[in-house]
Every structure is written in C-alpha cells, then in structure tokens.
Write an enzyme that holds these catalytic residues in place. Structure first.
Site, mmCIF file in Angstrom:
data_model
loop_
_atom_site.group_PDB
_atom_site.id
_atom_site.type_symbol
_atom_site.label_atom_id
_atom_site.label_comp_id
_atom_site.label_asym_id
_atom_site.label_seq_id
_atom_site.Cartn_x
_atom_site.Cartn_y
_atom_site.Cartn_z
ATOM 1 N N GLU A 114 0.832 -1.203 0.000
ATOM 2 C CA GLU A 114 0.000 0.000 0.000
ATOM 3 C C GLU A 114 0.868 1.256 0.000
ATOM 4 O O GLU A 114 0.567 2.239 -0.697
ATOM 5 C CB GLU A 114 -0.931 -0.022 1.209
ATOM 6 C CG GLU A 114 -2.031 -1.077 1.084
ATOM 7 C CD GLU A 114 -2.924 -1.168 2.314
ATOM 8 O OE1 GLU A 114 -4.154 -1.179 2.154
ATOM 9 O OE2 GLU A 114 -2.382 -1.221 3.446
ATOM 10 N N GLU A 134 -3.784 -10.273 3.723
ATOM 11 C CA GLU A 134 -4.818 -9.978 4.717
ATOM 12 C C GLU A 134 -5.929 -11.023 4.769
ATOM 13 O O GLU A 134 -6.455 -11.326 5.840
ATOM 14 C CB GLU A 134 -5.416 -8.586 4.449
ATOM 15 C CG GLU A 134 -4.541 -7.422 4.878
ATOM 16 C CD GLU A 134 -3.451 -7.079 3.883
ATOM 17 O OE1 GLU A 134 -2.727 -6.102 4.095
ATOM 18 O OE2 GLU A 134 -3.310 -7.806 2.855
#
Length: 258
Positions: A114, A134
């Site tokens: 990210e 995740e």
C-alpha cells in the site's frame, strides 16, 4: 513520539534528495503506529530544497506489512480511525507534490505494498516478493489497497490476490505494473537514486502538476479530465520554467530550472 519515530524511520539529506529508510529490520520493517507518524511528520512538511525522495527499507526488506501485534484488540471505531489515518498519510505521500521513488527488496506485502503504491516510481530488486496476505489473517485491507493497488493491477486481479494470498515475483510485478523497473540483487537502491536524481532535474513546478493532476484526471469523466489537463498545461506553459525549458531545447543544452 518523536524519539519513537526516529527509531523506526531514518531520514537523511544529500543534495536535492531526501533518503527515508524504514528501520525495523528485526520485524522485516513491519509498519507500526510510530512509523506512520514518522512518515506523516516528514511528508507534511517536506523542506523546499528537497526535489525528490528515495524510500527504502533496512535489512533486506522494503516492508512486510502491518505490525499485527498492535492490531489485536482494537474496537471497530479505533480500526476505522487507524485506517483513515493511513489514508491521510498515503495521500501526503502521493499528493505531497514531491516525487517519491521506492527502492523495493525482499518483502513488499500488505501495508508495505500500500505504501509502495502511493509512490510515483517503483524499483524492485530481483527477489522482491509482492503479496496481499490480509485474507489469510482474517482482516481486510485498510491502507488504500482497494484504490491504489486496484488502480495498478485491476479490481479483478486484486480480488484474486487477496483471496488466495498469491505471491508475485519482481518480474511478475513488473509485468503487472507493481514495479516500473527491475534491478539486479543489491542494485535497487542505486537505480532508485539514479532515477531520483534524474527526476530532481525537472521543473519542480511541472513535477508538482504531474503528481497532482494525472491520478485525479484518471478518476474524472473524459471531458472533465481534458479540461483539467488544459488547466495544468496553461499553468505550466506561462512561467519561467517553461521559458527556460524551451530556450534550452532551442540552444541544444540541458535546462537549468530554479
């Protein structure tokens, strides 16, 4: 908080460049709250003399993602605030107006990807691994992946990447757009510095317009985007940098921007 920030992010200046290095090698540079705060402090007030930033990680890894030890017992509203804080800091990196070149090696995973996706130029060393784990951790991304990583590789591929925990190599990441350059092992930082010095020679005003305009125009309708492009062109072509750039071209020399 300042002492914590100094311990997790090394910041140094050399000429027109600022070098930011994640410095939690024992944790593969996993991002904790102190690191996010350190990024905020720097990108909220970048010195005027800095014309490009090189972002890398100490100890062989760029960033292995979120430090989950800080995330175990947060209430929903705390997670929401934490996520929105990440969004704010990623926005400072992407839209701060100063080009950021990421020198990636080892793990570029979860929150690390990210952060990389908020950078403007990405160099991956051979051996770099891209992953969004995740889904296997029982959590959803919260640092902007659905927007920034999705914009790079597409929503469909990001969905598959998160569902399966698939890992992409440096070469695969290059083909997908997660990296713009692939460098030999141990040479990623040198390539990133080479590119940063090249970018730093551009007009800082035009670099600012490129950073501010293109990502936003991509989210506009065609006509609105074309109008915004015309505004950016008008701003760029009526100042001293444009005059110097055109004069240098006609005189067959490199421009000298202020």
């Amino acid at each position: 908080m300042a002492s914590m920030a100094e311990a997790v992010l090394d910041v140094r200046r050399e000429g027109p460049l600022a070098y930011l290095t994640f410095d939690r090698p024992a944790k593969r540079n996993a991002v904790n709250d102190a690191m996010i705060e350190a990024l905020r402090r720097f990108f909220a007030d970048v010195p005027d003399s800095v014309r490009a930033v090189v972002l890398s990680g100490n100890g062989g890894h760029f960033c292995s993602g979120l430090d989950l030890s800080e995330q175990v017992e947060r209430a929903p509203q705390e997670v929401m605030r934490h996520s929105r804080n990440w969004h704010s800091v990623m926005g400072l990196i992407q839209f701060g107006g100063v080009p950021v070149i990421a020198a990636m090696s080892g793990a570029v995973m979860g929150g690390g990807l990210e952060i990389a996706a908020a950078c403007h130029v990405r160099v991956a060393e051979e051996g770099t691994l891209f992953r969004m784990p995740e889904g296997q951790r029982g959590i959803f991304v919260g640092g902007g992946a659905t927007v920034r990583v999705g914009a790079i590789i597409g929503a469909d591929r990001l969905t598959e990447m998160m569902l399966t925990g698939r890992t992409y190599s440096a070469e695969e990441g290059y083909r997908l757009g997660l990296a713009h350059y692939v460098a030999p092992p141990g040479k990623g930082l040198a390539k990133a510095v080479e590119l940063a010095l090249q970018v730093a020679q551009n007009s800082s005003a035009v670099n600012y317009l490129i950073i501010q305009s293109i990502a936003r125009i991509s989210n506009m309708s065609t006509e609105d985007g074309l109008y915004a492009e015309s505004l950016a062109a008008a701003l760029s072509q009526t100042g001293p940098d444009a005059e110097e750039g055109l004069k240098a071209f006609l005189e067959k020399r490199k421009p000298r921007f202020a």
